[in-house]
Scaffold this motif. Structure first.
Motif, PDB file in Angstrom:
ATOM      1  N   UNK A 110       9.873  12.045  15.351  1.00 47.58           N
ATOM      2  CA  UNK A 110       9.541  11.263  16.551  1.00 47.58           C
ATOM      3  C   UNK A 110      10.770  10.566  17.115  1.00 47.58           C
ATOM      4  N   UNK A 111      11.591  10.009  16.241  1.00 53.96           N
ATOM      5  CA  UNK A 111      12.812   9.353  16.698  1.00 53.96           C
ATOM      6  C   UNK A 111      13.776  10.347  17.341  1.00 53.96           C
ATOM      7  N   UNK A 112      13.844  11.527  16.788  1.00 51.63           N
ATOM      8  CA  UNK A 112      14.696  12.562  17.375  1.00 51.63           C
ATOM      9  C   UNK A 112      14.281  12.850  18.814  1.00 51.63           C
ATOM     10  N   UNK A 113      12.969  12.948  19.034  1.00 52.00           N
ATOM     11  CA  UNK A 113      12.489  13.181  20.390  1.00 52.00           C
ATOM     12  C   UNK A 113      12.844  12.047  21.333  1.00 52.00           C
TER      13      UNK A 113
ATOM     14  N   UNK B 100       0.823  -1.206   0.000  1.00 51.05           N
ATOM     15  CA  UNK B 100       0.000   0.000   0.000  1.00 51.05           C
ATOM     16  C   UNK B 100       0.861   1.262   0.000  1.00 51.05           C
ATOM     17  N   UNK B 101       0.407   2.310  -0.677  1.00 55.39           N
ATOM     18  CA  UNK B 101       1.115   3.594  -0.584  1.00 55.39           C
ATOM     19  C   UNK B 101       1.036   4.208   0.814  1.00 55.39           C
ATOM     20  N   UNK B 102       0.186   3.644   1.680  1.00 53.87           N
ATOM     21  CA  UNK B 102       0.060   4.135   3.047  1.00 53.87           C
ATOM     22  C   UNK B 102       0.932   3.363   4.034  1.00 53.87           C
ATOM     23  N   UNK B 103       1.803   2.500   3.538  1.00 48.61           N
ATOM     24  CA  UNK B 103       2.583   1.634   4.424  1.00 48.61           C
ATOM     25  C   UNK B 103       3.425   2.454   5.403  1.00 48.61           C
ATOM     26  N   UNK B 104       4.006   3.552   4.931  1.00 40.50           N
ATOM     27  CA  UNK B 104       4.771   4.408   5.840  1.00 40.50           C
ATOM     28  C   UNK B 104       3.908   5.010   6.922  1.00 40.50           C
ATOM     29  N   UNK B 105       2.681   5.369   6.563  1.00 37.82           N
ATOM     30  CA  UNK B 105       1.754   5.945   7.543  1.00 37.82           C
ATOM     31  C   UNK B 105       1.395   4.936   8.624  1.00 37.82           C
ATOM     32  N   UNK B 106       1.232   3.672   8.229  1.00 40.34           N
ATOM     33  CA  UNK B 106       0.898   2.645   9.229  1.00 40.34           C
ATOM     34  C   UNK B 106       1.982   2.577  10.304  1.00 40.34           C
ATOM     35  N   UNK B 107       3.241   2.535   9.869  1.00 46.38           N
ATOM     36  CA  UNK B 107       4.329   2.425  10.846  1.00 46.38           C
ATOM     37  C   UNK B 107       4.487   3.716  11.645  1.00 46.38           C
ATOM     38  N   UNK B 108       4.271   4.834  11.008  1.00 48.39           N
ATOM     39  CA  UNK B 108       4.350   6.111  11.732  1.00 48.39           C
ATOM     40  C   UNK B 108       3.309   6.178  12.840  1.00 48.39           C
ATOM     41  N   UNK B 109       2.061   5.804  12.525  1.00 42.81           N
ATOM     42  CA  UNK B 109       1.002   5.856  13.536  1.00 42.81           C
ATOM     43  C   UNK B 109       1.150   4.742  14.564  1.00 42.81           C
ATOM     44  N   UNK B 110       1.687   3.599  14.152  1.00 47.43           N
ATOM     45  CA  UNK B 110       1.935   2.517  15.094  1.00 47.43           C
ATOM     46  C   UNK B 110       2.947   2.961  16.147  1.00 47.43           C
ATOM     47  N   UNK B 111       4.028   3.597  15.698  1.00 47.68           N
ATOM     48  CA  UNK B 111       5.014   4.094  16.642  1.00 47.68           C
ATOM     49  C   UNK B 111       4.435   5.148  17.566  1.00 47.68           C
ATOM     50  N   UNK B 112       3.613   6.038  17.030  1.00 45.89           N
ATOM     51  CA  UNK B 112       2.955   7.059  17.862  1.00 45.89           C
ATOM     52  C   UNK B 112       2.124   6.412  18.959  1.00 45.89           C
ATOM     53  N   UNK B 113       1.364   5.388  18.570  1.00 46.42           N
ATOM     54  CA  UNK B 113       0.492   4.728  19.550  1.00 46.42           C
ATOM     55  C   UNK B 113       1.316   4.052  20.646  1.00 46.42           C
ATOM     56  N   UNK B 114       2.421   3.400  20.285  1.00 48.54           N
ATOM     57  CA  UNK B 114       3.276   2.774  21.298  1.00 48.54           C
ATOM     58  C   UNK B 114       3.856   3.821  22.250  1.00 48.54           C
TER      59      UNK B 114
ATOM     60  N   UNK C  44      11.516   0.601  17.498  1.00 49.08           N
ATOM     61  CA  UNK C  44      11.653  -0.501  16.524  1.00 49.08           C
ATOM     62  C   UNK C  44      10.657  -0.331  15.380  1.00 49.08           C
ATOM     63  N   UNK C  45       9.436   0.064  15.699  1.00 46.75           N
ATOM     64  CA  UNK C  45       8.424   0.274  14.657  1.00 46.75           C
ATOM     65  C   UNK C  45       8.849   1.392  13.708  1.00 46.75           C
ATOM     66  N   UNK C  46       9.360   2.471  14.272  1.00 46.71           N
ATOM     67  CA  UNK C  46       9.823   3.581  13.440  1.00 46.71           C
ATOM     68  C   UNK C  46      10.973   3.134  12.532  1.00 46.71           C
ATOM     69  N   UNK C  47      11.909   2.361  13.085  1.00 44.92           N
ATOM     70  CA  UNK C  47      13.055   1.915  12.296  1.00 44.92           C
ATOM     71  C   UNK C  47      12.623   1.025  11.136  1.00 44.92           C
ATOM     72  N   UNK C  48      11.672   0.116  11.397  1.00 46.14           N
ATOM     73  CA  UNK C  48      11.155  -0.742  10.320  1.00 46.14           C
ATOM     74  C   UNK C  48      10.464   0.120   9.274  1.00 46.14           C
ATOM     75  N   UNK C  49       9.677   1.073   9.721  1.00 45.74           N
ATOM     76  CA  UNK C  49       8.981   1.949   8.789  1.00 45.74           C
ATOM     77  C   UNK C  49       9.940   2.723   7.902  1.00 45.74           C
ATOM     78  N   UNK C  50      11.023   3.247   8.467  1.00 45.36           N
ATOM     79  CA  UNK C  50      12.002   3.987   7.680  1.00 45.36           C
ATOM     80  C   UNK C  50      12.626   3.111   6.598  1.00 45.36           C
ATOM     81  N   UNK C  51      12.963   1.887   6.955  1.00 45.57           N
ATOM     82  CA  UNK C  51      13.577   0.983   5.970  1.00 45.57           C
ATOM     83  C   UNK C  51      12.603   0.691   4.824  1.00 45.57           C
ATOM     84  N   UNK C  52      11.344   0.456   5.167  1.00 47.20           N
ATOM     85  CA  UNK C  52      10.347   0.172   4.131  1.00 47.20           C
ATOM     86  C   UNK C  52      10.134   1.398   3.248  1.00 47.20           C
TER      87      UNK C  52
END
Length: 278
Positions: free
Chosen positions: A252-255, A185-199, A210-218
């Motif tokens: 988010x990772x910077x924070x 999906x073109x929204x795959x980055x958004x899924x990981x971004x929001x997943x990390x926010x929720x965690x 970890x979720x953010x790192x996986x999202x960045x690689x994808x």
């Protein structure tokens, strides 16, 4: 937004308009708002005025049709669209926009209550509720949309809906489900971004990282594929969305790295962030 009309209704409207036209021997000076006998006549004339963008007169006739039959979907749909159109013409966050969106919400919500359930309706309801900051209503319609149309965009809207009402547990569940179901999906980055926010909201910062790192690689893999297949890739909507999510994840990772004084990671993220925003 255009709601599809059945062919039979279209033929009926054409016939009714023809039958309502003046006959040579009885032609009279037209009035701005004619005397109406039926809900169908009121709707047809109101709809025609709406198409001509004579919105004040159209609203009077469409409301007349609804007063004659509160369950008459066609004029209700037109009124929802009419007030939405008026709202988007006003400046963002202005009183005029908000007031017209509230009117539009009333009619679209009525349409939903009468059983209309097409995705365009739910998307419009979600947009209006987001503008009005009606977070509980947004979640309600995002749920209905995802249940009726379980596709990638609907999953993203539902994730955002749960985040908006601070239901982080369900946001995690839906986001994780989306990352598995919609890998392309073109929204795959958004899924990981929001997943990390929720965690992060439930103090699971290491899992968020970890979720953010996986999202960045994808995201980087997807951008590389776009670059390979399209010379004009930077002008595509998918690229812009991926880059927005990449920047959001990096911020988010910077924070996180500042909070835990992870200076090596912080330096790397700041470098990536600078490259992404140049």
């Amino acid at each position: 937004m255009r709601f599809p009309r059945r062919t039979a209704l279209t033929l009926f409207i054409g016939a009714l308009i023809g039958s309502c036209g003046p006959k040579p021997e009885t032609t009279k000076a037209p009035s701005s708002i004619p005397v109406l006998d039926t809900k169908e006549t009121a709707f047809v004339r109101g709809h025609q005025l709406y198409l001509r963008q004579q919105l004040d007169s159209a609203a009077i006739l469409l409301k007349r049709a609804v007063s004659l039959d509160p369950a008459y979907r066609e004029p209700i749909a037109d009124l929802g669209a009419l007030y939405y159109d008026l709202g988007v013409r006003e400046p963002e966050k202005s009183r005029g926009r908000l007031d017209n969106f509230k009117r539009s919400l009333t009619y679209y919500a009525k349409l939903d209550s009468l059983g209309a359930n097409d995705s365009d309706l739910y998307e419009r309801l979600s947009e209006i509720c987001s503008t009005l900051e009606e977070h509980k209503l947004y979640l309600r319609y995002a749920k209905k949309n995802q249940e009726a149309y379980p596709y990638d965009r609907q999953y993203l809207n539902l994730i955002l809906g749960y985040l908006n009402v601070n239901d982080y547990a369900n946001a995690v569940i839906i986001a994780k489900d989306a990352t598995e179901k919609f890998k392309e999906s073109p929204y795959i980055g958004s899924y990981y971004r929001q997943l990390g926010r929720a965690y992060m909201k439930v103090d699971r910062d290491q899992t968020a990282e970890r979720s953010f790192d996986v999202g960045l690689k994808i995201i980087d893999v997807r951008i590389a594929a776009l670059k390979k297949n399209n010379k004009e890739y930077t002008s595509s909507e998918e690229y812009r969305r991926l880059m927005d999510d990449k920047v959001g994840i990096l911020i988010s990772l910077k924070g996180l790295h500042q909070r835990y004084r992870a200076f090596d990671k912080l330096e790397r993220v700041e470098r990536q962030l600078k490259e992404a925003t140049q």
